[in-house]
Design an enzyme around this catalytic site. Structure first.
Site, PDB file in Angstrom:
ATOM      1  N   ASN A   1       0.831  -0.906  -0.252  1.00 19.71           N
ATOM      2  CA  ASN A   1      -0.109   0.185  -0.354  1.00 19.71           C
ATOM      3  C   ASN A   1       1.366   1.254  -0.124  1.00 19.71           C
ATOM      4  O   ASN A   1       2.000   1.750   0.941  1.00 19.71           O
ATOM      5  CB  ASN A   1      -0.807   0.314   1.575  1.00 19.71           C
ATOM      6  CG  ASN A   1      -1.663   1.247   1.035  1.00 19.71           C
ATOM      7  OD1 ASN A   1      -2.196   2.043   0.780  1.00 19.71           O
ATOM      8  ND2 ASN A   1      -2.072   1.291   2.779  1.00 19.71           N
TER       9      ASN A   1
ATOM     10  N   LYS B   1       0.382   4.587  -0.476  1.00 17.79           N
ATOM     11  CA  LYS B   1      -0.231   5.583   0.320  1.00 17.79           C
ATOM     12  C   LYS B   1      -0.310   6.716  -1.221  1.00 17.79           C
ATOM     13  O   LYS B   1      -0.206   6.572  -1.777  1.00 17.79           O
ATOM     14  CB  LYS B   1      -0.010   5.674   1.418  1.00 17.79           C
ATOM     15  CG  LYS B   1      -0.072   4.660   2.429  1.00 17.79           C
ATOM     16  CD  LYS B   1      -0.387   4.742   3.830  1.00 17.79           C
ATOM     17  CE  LYS B   1      -0.285   3.579   4.857  1.00 17.79           C
ATOM     18  NZ  LYS B   1      -0.244   3.579   6.588  1.00 17.79           N
TER      19      LYS B   1
ATOM     20  N   HIS C   1      -9.277   1.424   4.628  1.00 16.12           N
ATOM     21  CA  HIS C   1      -8.473   1.763   5.744  1.00 16.12           C
ATOM     22  C   HIS C   1      -8.785   2.744   6.346  1.00 16.12           C
ATOM     23  O   HIS C   1      -9.602   2.940   6.376  1.00 16.12           O
ATOM     24  CB  HIS C   1      -7.117   2.085   4.356  1.00 16.12           C
ATOM     25  CG  HIS C   1      -5.797   1.903   5.252  1.00 16.12           C
ATOM     26  ND1 HIS C   1      -5.284   2.733   6.031  1.00 16.12           N
ATOM     27  CD2 HIS C   1      -4.783   1.305   5.407  1.00 16.12           C
ATOM     28  CE1 HIS C   1      -3.920   2.719   6.705  1.00 16.12           C
ATOM     29  NE2 HIS C   1      -3.545   1.487   5.849  1.00 16.12           N
TER      30      HIS C   1
ATOM     31  N   GLU D   1      -5.457  -4.729  10.543  1.00 18.45           N
ATOM     32  CA  GLU D   1      -4.172  -4.003  11.020  1.00 18.45           C
ATOM     33  C   GLU D   1      -4.712  -3.190  12.377  1.00 18.45           C
ATOM     34  O   GLU D   1      -5.599  -2.003  11.983  1.00 18.45           O
ATOM     35  CB  GLU D   1      -4.600  -3.023   9.429  1.00 18.45           C
ATOM     36  CG  GLU D   1      -4.221  -3.279   8.154  1.00 18.45           C
ATOM     37  CD  GLU D   1      -3.693  -2.398   7.577  1.00 18.45           C
ATOM     38  OE1 GLU D   1      -2.256  -2.678   6.825  1.00 18.45           O
ATOM     39  OE2 GLU D   1      -4.320  -1.159   6.908  1.00 18.45           O
TER      40      GLU D   1
ATOM     41  N   GLY E   1       2.077   2.782  11.004  1.00 20.12           N
ATOM     42  CA  GLY E   1       3.230   3.236  10.305  1.00 20.12           C
ATOM     43  C   GLY E   1       3.760   3.783  11.928  1.00 20.12           C
ATOM     44  O   GLY E   1       4.398   4.854  11.896  1.00 20.12           O
TER      45      GLY E   1
ATOM     46  N   SER F   1       3.255  -2.383  10.591  1.00 15.66           N
ATOM     47  CA  SER F   1       4.513  -1.932  10.605  1.00 15.66           C
ATOM     48  C   SER F   1       5.008  -3.604  10.452  1.00 15.66           C
ATOM     49  O   SER F   1       6.192  -4.302  11.053  1.00 15.66           O
ATOM     50  CB  SER F   1       4.881  -1.478  12.085  1.00 15.66           C
ATOM     51  OG  SER F   1       5.053  -0.222  12.367  1.00 15.66           O
TER      52      SER F   1
ATOM     53  N   GLY G   1       2.746  -1.468   4.296  1.00 17.03           N
ATOM     54  CA  GLY G   1       2.956   0.807   3.869  1.00 17.03           C
ATOM     55  C   GLY G   1       4.056   0.935   3.410  1.00 17.03           C
ATOM     56  O   GLY G   1       5.170   0.749   2.245  1.00 17.03           O
TER      57      GLY G   1
HETATM   58  P1  PGA Z   1       2.379   0.425   7.669  1.00 19.44           P
HETATM   59  O1  PGA Z   1       1.674   0.404   7.221  1.00 19.44           O
HETATM   60  O2  PGA Z   1       3.407  -1.387   7.732  1.00 19.44           O
HETATM   61  O3  PGA Z   1       3.775   1.849   7.155  1.00 19.44           O
HETATM   62  O4  PGA Z   1       2.498   0.162   8.834  1.00 19.44           O
HETATM   63  C1  PGA Z   1       0.156  -0.528   6.904  1.00 19.44           C
HETATM   64  C2  PGA Z   1      -0.983   0.659   6.172  1.00 19.44           C
HETATM   65  O5  PGA Z   1      -1.542   1.102   6.429  1.00 19.44           O
HETATM   66  O6  PGA Z   1      -1.440  -0.579   5.548  1.00 19.44           O
END
Ligand code: PGA
Length: 263
Positions: free
Chosen positions: A12, A14, A104, A174, A180, A220, A241
């Protein structure tokens, strides 16, 4: 006994990478996976770029006959009409998208998407032949107040009420506190909630649907922790992400089989 579910590693992006950057990135990713002799039938890999990149990514994938999948990060509940700024599922399937992320936590939080909207978007995706990647997850406050699986299961129930037994969906668990933050759930926490989500699918849509549906963990995920998640019985992949924006990291995550057993 267990049905074989092909693991899915989903990136993803984003709101990162414009269409030119997306071309360079997908090219590098394809080379990295090819050099590592990645088997896409063994582990599916898909990227979820911003809408404005999708045509470029589609064209590259088709021209170079890449086995990577691609999908969008959202879609409209509507098919066409006076909805300024919205994107129809029909447009996404015209760009050969296989998947679309729905609900999401950033959409739920910043765009106030309710469980009902998430269910409507899931139905819209299915109507256009897209596989919805339905995201559910609890905040730190929810975790404190309701325990680990109550909120994600309740979110999923609303979607399950709206779809048919044979619908092809992917679920992504998630935890909002893990997105994040660098603070991933433990593999055991992920397993516990993914098992509860699978049980909810079994109850609503039957054992076959539950056995067939892929449930991803997200929050993460990195190359250093993916193996722990993939060792869990009910975790069928990852929604990645930040680490999906780094070719080496993302391709190492896709090659998790090489590190399963190393944690
Ligand atoms: P992240 O995001 O891997 O940066 O924690 C995951 C997501 O939001 O799909």
């Amino acid at each position: 006994m267990g049905v074989a579910r092909t693991p899915l590693i989903a990136g993803n992006w984003k709101m990162n990478l414009d269409h030119l950057q997306s071309i360079a990135f997908v090219q590098k990713l394809a080379w990295a996976l090819r050099d590592a002799k990645h088997s896409f039938s063994d582990v599916e890999v898909a990227v979820f770029p911003p809408f404005t990149d999708l045509r470029s990514v589609q064209t590259l994938i088709a021209a170079d006959k890449l086995e990577l999948g691609h999908g969008a990060q959202d879609l409209s509940v509507h098919d066409s009409g006076a909805y300024t700024g919205e994107i129809s599922g029909a447009f996404l399937s015209a760009l050969a998208c296989r998947y679309v992320i729905i609900g999401h936590s950033e959409r739920r939080q910043y765009h106030h998407e309710s469980d009902e909207v998430v269910a409507q978007k899931t139905v819209a995706a299915l109507r256009h032949g897209l596989v919805p990647v339905v995201c559910v997850g609890e905040t730190a406050e929810d975790l404190e107040a309701h325990g680990p699986s109550a909120v994600p299961v309740a979110q999923l129930q609303v979607v399950l009420d709206a779809i048919s037994v044979d619908a092809d969906v992917v679920v992504a668990y998630e935890p909002v506190w893990a997105i994040g933050s660098g603070q991933a759930a433990t593999p055991e926490q992920a397993q516990q909630v993914c098992a509860a989500l699978r049980a909810a699918i079994a109850e609503k849509l039957g054992e076959d649907a539950a056995a067939r549906t892929r449930i991803l963990y997200g929050g993460s995920v990195k190359s250093g922790n993916i193996a722990g998640f993939m060792n869990q019985k009910d975790v069928d992949g990852a929604l990645v992400g930040g680490a999906s924006l780094d070719v080496d990291e993302f391709s190492a995550i896709a090659r998790f089989r090489q590190h399963v057993g190393t944690v």
